[in-house]
Design a protein around this motif. Structure first.
Motif, PDB file in Angstrom:
ATOM      1  N   ALA A   1       0.865  -1.235  -0.222  1.00 44.24           N
ATOM      2  CA  ALA A   1       0.013  -0.032   0.111  1.00 44.24           C
ATOM      3  C   ALA A   1       0.925   1.510   0.070  1.00 44.24           C
ATOM      4  O   ALA A   1       0.607   2.262  -0.820  1.00 44.24           O
ATOM      5  CB  ALA A   1      -0.793  -0.044   1.220  1.00 44.24           C
ATOM      6  N   ALA A   2       1.804   1.080   0.696  1.00 41.25           N
ATOM      7  CA  ALA A   2       2.819   2.618   0.902  1.00 41.25           C
ATOM      8  C   ALA A   2       3.384   2.607  -0.475  1.00 41.25           C
ATOM      9  O   ALA A   2       3.463   3.641  -0.908  1.00 41.25           O
ATOM     10  CB  ALA A   2       3.863   2.113   1.950  1.00 41.25           C
ATOM     11  N   ARG A   3       4.016   1.612  -1.162  1.00 40.21           N
ATOM     12  CA  ARG A   3       4.752   1.676  -2.309  1.00 40.21           C
ATOM     13  C   ARG A   3       3.615   2.110  -3.596  1.00 40.21           C
ATOM     14  O   ARG A   3       4.101   2.808  -4.535  1.00 40.21           O
ATOM     15  CB  ARG A   3       5.517   0.472  -2.625  1.00 40.21           C
ATOM     16  N   ALA A   4       2.595   1.817  -3.417  1.00 40.22           N
ATOM     17  CA  ALA A   4       1.333   2.216  -4.466  1.00 40.22           C
ATOM     18  C   ALA A   4       0.715   3.538  -4.407  1.00 40.22           C
ATOM     19  O   ALA A   4       0.316   3.846  -5.111  1.00 40.22           O
ATOM     20  CB  ALA A   4       0.397   1.038  -4.336  1.00 40.22           C
ATOM     21  N   ARG A   5       1.156   4.025  -3.069  1.00 44.52           N
ATOM     22  CA  ARG A   5       0.906   5.597  -2.714  1.00 44.52           C
ATOM     23  C   ARG A   5       1.576   6.586  -3.723  1.00 44.52           C
ATOM     24  O   ARG A   5       2.599   6.704  -3.629  1.00 44.52           O
ATOM     25  CB  ARG A   5       0.702   6.006  -1.675  1.00 44.52           C
ATOM     26  N   PRO A   6       0.610   7.202  -4.630  1.00 42.67           N
ATOM     27  CA  PRO A   6       1.377   8.141  -5.546  1.00 42.67           C
ATOM     28  C   PRO A   6       1.766   9.289  -4.894  1.00 42.67           C
ATOM     29  O   PRO A   6       1.679   9.720  -3.587  1.00 42.67           O
ATOM     30  CB  PRO A   6       0.385   8.660  -6.721  1.00 42.67           C
ATOM     31  N   SER A   7       2.912  10.016  -5.227  1.00 42.40           N
ATOM     32  CA  SER A   7       3.608  11.098  -4.741  1.00 42.40           C
ATOM     33  C   SER A   7       2.866  12.390  -4.968  1.00 42.40           C
ATOM     34  O   SER A   7       2.805  13.333  -4.179  1.00 42.40           O
ATOM     35  CB  SER A   7       5.072  11.282  -5.223  1.00 42.40           C
ATOM     36  N   LEU A   8       2.026  12.195  -6.171  1.00 40.11           N
ATOM     37  CA  LEU A   8       1.242  13.460  -6.547  1.00 40.11           C
ATOM     38  C   LEU A   8      -0.219  13.098  -6.157  1.00 40.11           C
ATOM     39  O   LEU A   8      -0.913  12.217  -6.616  1.00 40.11           O
ATOM     40  CB  LEU A   8       1.408  13.745  -7.926  1.00 40.11           C
ATOM     41  N   GLN A   9      -0.517  13.622  -4.994  1.00 41.37           N
ATOM     42  CA  GLN A   9      -2.110  13.434  -4.348  1.00 41.37           C
ATOM     43  C   GLN A   9      -3.091  14.718  -4.385  1.00 41.37           C
ATOM     44  O   GLN A   9      -2.345  15.856  -4.564  1.00 41.37           O
ATOM     45  CB  GLN A   9      -1.865  12.934  -2.869  1.00 41.37           C
ATOM     46  N   SER A  10      -4.340  14.160  -4.801  1.00 45.85           N
ATOM     47  CA  SER A  10      -5.164  15.219  -4.406  1.00 45.85           C
ATOM     48  C   SER A  10      -5.210  15.803  -3.192  1.00 45.85           C
ATOM     49  O   SER A  10      -4.976  14.954  -2.070  1.00 45.85           O
ATOM     50  CB  SER A  10      -6.665  14.555  -4.898  1.00 45.85           C
ATOM     51  N   ALA A  11      -5.370  17.200  -2.907  1.00 46.07           N
ATOM     52  CA  ALA A  11      -5.299  17.631  -1.412  1.00 46.07           C
ATOM     53  C   ALA A  11      -6.686  18.633  -1.396  1.00 46.07           C
ATOM     54  O   ALA A  11      -7.285  19.038  -2.502  1.00 46.07           O
ATOM     55  CB  ALA A  11      -4.005  18.461  -1.348  1.00 46.07           C
ATOM     56  N   LEU A  12      -6.907  18.945  -0.272  1.00 45.00           N
ATOM     57  CA  LEU A  12      -8.002  20.051  -0.099  1.00 45.00           C
ATOM     58  C   LEU A  12      -7.025  21.023   0.448  1.00 45.00           C
ATOM     59  O   LEU A  12      -6.173  21.353   1.209  1.00 45.00           O
ATOM     60  CB  LEU A  12      -8.698  19.309   1.268  1.00 45.00           C
ATOM     61  N   ASN A  13      -7.693  22.101  -0.496  1.00 41.83           N
ATOM     62  CA  ASN A  13      -7.158  23.514  -0.235  1.00 41.83           C
ATOM     63  C   ASN A  13      -7.823  24.429   0.831  1.00 41.83           C
ATOM     64  O   ASN A  13      -8.762  24.995   0.525  1.00 41.83           O
ATOM     65  CB  ASN A  13      -6.826  24.134  -1.537  1.00 41.83           C
ATOM     66  N   GLY A  14      -7.394  24.638   2.066  1.00 44.60           N
ATOM     67  CA  GLY A  14      -8.067  25.076   3.147  1.00 44.60           C
ATOM     68  C   GLY A  14      -7.141  26.486   3.235  1.00 44.60           C
ATOM     69  O   GLY A  14      -7.316  27.326   4.450  1.00 44.60           O
ATOM     70  N   THR A  15      -6.269  27.033   2.424  1.00 46.69           N
ATOM     71  CA  THR A  15      -5.416  28.152   2.488  1.00 46.69           C
ATOM     72  C   THR A  15      -6.155  29.430   2.243  1.00 46.69           C
ATOM     73  O   THR A  15      -5.712  30.549   2.725  1.00 46.69           O
ATOM     74  CB  THR A  15      -4.220  28.115   1.433  1.00 46.69           C
TER      75      THR A  15
END
Length: 461
Positions: A66-80
């Motif tokens: 699971a860790a190795r399959a996790r992409p480095s580019l992830q969808s994120a929530l922008n609360g800025t």
């Protein structure tokens, strides 16, 4: 035989297990074997171990996969509260653009003319639509705006002078500077005027036989106020036209029309720039336009034709999925009201603060019991971002978290699934809801609640 490591399962027996078979279908046989091998090696090197070594090995392998399959580019929530946040990908795409991008990922007529059955050009896509929307005579798309400016300089002013006002020698994100772009594109920079005041006479005095281009750059990420002036674009265009020198305008953020953002400060628009007589206008696709990353060039047909023949265009070539997303975004602009509703960046920028505050309150967020945190709904200030409208604050609203270690809380939010990015101000962790459209506010509240539990030991309710 008393050594527990001798009782570890074999690789063959592990590969025959049903759960491992499911992993193979998902990750591939060799990937799963490598994870199992690492888990076995870890079990052999561990001292002692639990009674159920098989469960330990399978659990370690599953976590590894699971860790190795996790992409480095992830969808994120922008609360800025920064709508066009460069580090978070700038403009989120409209649903129409996302669908078009997915459909274009397969085979398509990116360089194939369906009417003749012969080779076509990817630069024909979006061109007519851009002309329709801007009033330009021709248009072309590169992979970003820096590439667009570099292409213009290289074609029109290679080994020649490029006149730029000293007040427009800006540095954009990532330490890229206009002087460097001009130099690397083959032009020779000629500074005119002063930092705060440049007159049309300064340009006129600098024009000589070696002048290839006048470049107007919108200083989008800073403001010069007070004793400052520069010639109107129409005046500069008349000078350039009279001396037979092309005038290019780098608009940066590239708002098509001022009516799209009522109540915002006045600024250059694509339509206004071309109407003023600029020969070529360049701007970004992923800023105020609200589309994918792209560099758009529009203007004089003869000059655009020259750009299409420049060898550098191959290096700056735009991808088929980008073209598809850009075309879908541009189609929305045929009806400005539709664009304002469907393009996320425009919708977020135009949303009334009362509506943002209501969305923040609708989630009914409460701090977990025992966390010690205090969460209040309060007015905040959002920003446009992307170098657009510097210093202009947009009234907004969100959650203000106090009474906790805000650095730890911010880190825990970034480690959430999905990651939530907020901002820290005056010992408070702030989540601005303006940049959390639709169901993102509820998802952000869930990530924040879990982060508070992890960092403060609350029971999570």
């Amino acid at each position: 035989m008393s050594d527990p490591r001798r009782r570890l399962p074999s690789m063959d027996s592990l590969l025959k297990r049903p759960e491992v078979g499911a992993w193979i279908d998902r990750y591939g046989r060799e990937t799963v074997k490598a994870a199992l091998r690492r888990a076995l090696d870890g079990a052999r090197s561990a001292s002692g171990g639990g009674r159920d070594r098989l469960a330990e090995i399978l659990g370690a392998a599953e976590g590894d996969l699971a860790a190795r399959a996790r992409p480095s580019l992830q969808s994120a929530l922008n609360g800025t509260g920064v709508v066009l946040h460069t580090n978070l990908g700038r403009a989120p795409l409209a649903e129409e653009a996302r669908r078009a991008q997915a459909e274009a990922a397969g085979y398509g007529n990116v360089e194939f003319a369906l009417d003749t059955g012969r080779r076509g050009s990817r630069y024909d896509h979006c061109a007519d639509l851009l002309c329709e929307l801007t009033g330009a005579g021709a248009a072309i798309v590169a992979n970003n705006n820096a590439a667009a400016v570099a292409l213009v300089v290289n074609e029109l002013a290679r080994d020649r002078e490029v006149l730029v006002s000293r007040g427009e020698l800006v540095e954009i994100g990532g330490s890229f500077r206009i002087p460097d772009v001009v130099a690397r594109s083959g032009g020779r920079l000629r500074e005119v005027g002063t930092t705060n005041r440049t007159r049309v006479a300064d340009y006129e005095a600098a024009i000589g036989e070696g002048t290839g281009l006048i470049l107007r750059v919108h200083p989008s990420n800073y403001r010069v106020e007070g004793f400052a002036a520069r010639p109107p674009l129409e005046t500069l265009a008349a000078l350039a036209r009279g001396r037979g020198i092309p005038l290019a305008h780098d608009l940066g953020s590239g708002l098509l029309d001022a009516d799209l953002l009522p109540g915002f400060p006045p600024g250059p628009t694509v339509r206004g720039s071309l109407a003023a007589g600029v020969d070529l206008a360049t701007w970004s696709g992923d800023k105020l336009l609200g589309g994918p990353q792209a560099g758009i060039i529009a203007g004089d047909p003869l000059l655009v034709s020259r750009l299409r023949g420049n060898p550098l265009l191959r290096a700056f070539r735009v991808d088929k999925t980008t073209l598809a997303a850009l075309e879908a975004t541009l189609m929305l602009y045929r009806d400005p009201d539709l664009a304002a509703r469907r393009i996320p960046a425009l919708r977020m920028l135009r949303e009334p603060v009362e509506a943002v505050e209501a969305r923040a309150a609708a989630v009914r967020f409460e701090a977990p019991a025992g966390s010690g945190a205090r969460v209040n709904i309060a007015r905040t200030e959002a920003m446009v971002g992307g170098g657009a409208f510097p210093g202009f604050a947009i009234p907004s609203a969100g959650w203000i978290v106090t009474g906790v270690d805000v650095d730890r809380l911010a880190a825990a939010c970034r480690a959430g699934a999905p990651p939530l990015i907020g901002r820290i101000e005056r010992a408070a962790f702030m989540v601005d809801v303006r940049t959390l459209p639709g169901g993102d506010a509820a998802r952000a509240a869930d990530v924040l609640r879990r982060a508070l539990v992890r960092t403060s030991g609350g029971d999570g309710g």
